[in-house]
Design a protein around this motif. Structure first.
Motif, PDB file in Angstrom:
ATOM      1  N   GLN A  75     -11.756 -26.638  -6.938  1.00  0.00           N
ATOM      2  CA  GLN A  75     -11.974 -25.865  -5.717  1.00  0.00           C
ATOM      3  C   GLN A  75     -13.456 -25.679  -5.424  1.00  0.00           C
ATOM      4  O   GLN A  75     -13.865 -25.720  -4.266  1.00  0.00           O
ATOM      5  CB  GLN A  75     -11.280 -24.506  -5.802  1.00  0.00           C
ATOM      6  N   ALA A  78     -14.646 -28.681  -3.697  1.00  0.00           N
ATOM      7  CA  ALA A  78     -14.068 -28.725  -2.358  1.00  0.00           C
ATOM      8  C   ALA A  78     -14.832 -27.791  -1.423  1.00  0.00           C
ATOM      9  O   ALA A  78     -15.104 -28.140  -0.268  1.00  0.00           O
ATOM     10  CB  ALA A  78     -12.590 -28.348  -2.393  1.00  0.00           C
ATOM     11  N   LEU A 130      -8.713 -22.619   1.621  1.00  0.00           N
ATOM     12  CA  LEU A 130      -9.512 -22.374   0.421  1.00  0.00           C
ATOM     13  C   LEU A 130      -9.729 -20.880   0.190  1.00  0.00           C
ATOM     14  O   LEU A 130      -9.644 -20.402  -0.945  1.00  0.00           O
ATOM     15  CB  LEU A 130     -10.853 -23.107   0.527  1.00  0.00           C
ATOM     16  N   TRP A 135      -5.998 -24.061  -2.478  1.00  0.00           N
ATOM     17  CA  TRP A 135      -6.605 -25.386  -2.552  1.00  0.00           C
ATOM     18  C   TRP A 135      -5.657 -26.409  -3.175  1.00  0.00           C
ATOM     19  O   TRP A 135      -5.613 -27.560  -2.764  1.00  0.00           O
ATOM     20  CB  TRP A 135      -7.910 -25.314  -3.348  1.00  0.00           C
TER      21      TRP A 135
END
Length: 182
Positions: A75, A78, A130, A135
């Protein structure tokens, strides 16, 4: 977690966009402006006037950036990748109502290109995902010969194939045959 119509629509749009890549099916599905126009029409991307040759290159580059978000190792990566994408996108949040849809928020700036429009609206949907700690719902198909991505909307986050009728069915039949041989 139930997802609102706008978020599901934007996440479905970004999944479809990513899956136009040759990496997904071995075939470039955004090879010309006609195919880009079909994507715009299919997902009812509003506020897009005329598509030009530059739009195709910009949308392909955006597709690759979104793919990097989906395939981030964790995450934190990301978030960094999505922040980079959003930081390069002009946005003007505003409420709108069109095409029979209830009042919702558009994030793209007036006069934005189709790539900016997709980056803003789809990027914000990914950002909300998110923020909500969801995620892991951004997935790549578990079938060994498929690289398509998908958004897992299942309640228990159990979906593993991009499509249960193709990849899922094929993998279940293969497992059944392997059990029968054993």
């Amino acid at each position: 977690m139930p997802f609102g119509h706008d978020m599901v629509h934007s996440l479905s749009t970004v999944v479809d966009l990513i899956n136009t890549s040759p990496a997904a099916d071995g075939e470039e599905c955004l090879s010309d402006l006609g195919q880009l126009g079909e994507l715009v029409e299919r997902w009812q991307v509003s506020g897009v006037d005329e598509l030009g040759p530059g739009d195709l290159a910009q949308v392909r580059a955006l597709r690759d950036a979104f793919h990097r978000v989906f395939t981030a190792p964790d995450q934190a990566a990301a978030v960094i990748r999505l922040n980079t994408l959003l930081g390069e996108t002009r946005m003007t949040p505003r409420l709108t109502e069109h095409d029979g849809h209830p009042v919702h928020v558009h994030y793209f700036a007036p006069g934005a290109s189709v790539a900016e429009h997709l980056a803003a609206d789809c990027g914000i949907a990914l950002a909300h995902l998110l923020v909500e700690g969801e995620w892991e719902r951004l997935r790549t198909c578990a079938a060994p010969d498929c690289d398509r991505v998908f958004f897992d909307e299942s309640r228990n986050r159990s979906r593993v194939y991009c499509d249960s009728r193709t990849c899922g069915n094929r993998m279940h039949v293969a497992a059944y045959r392997a059990r029968r041989r054993a």
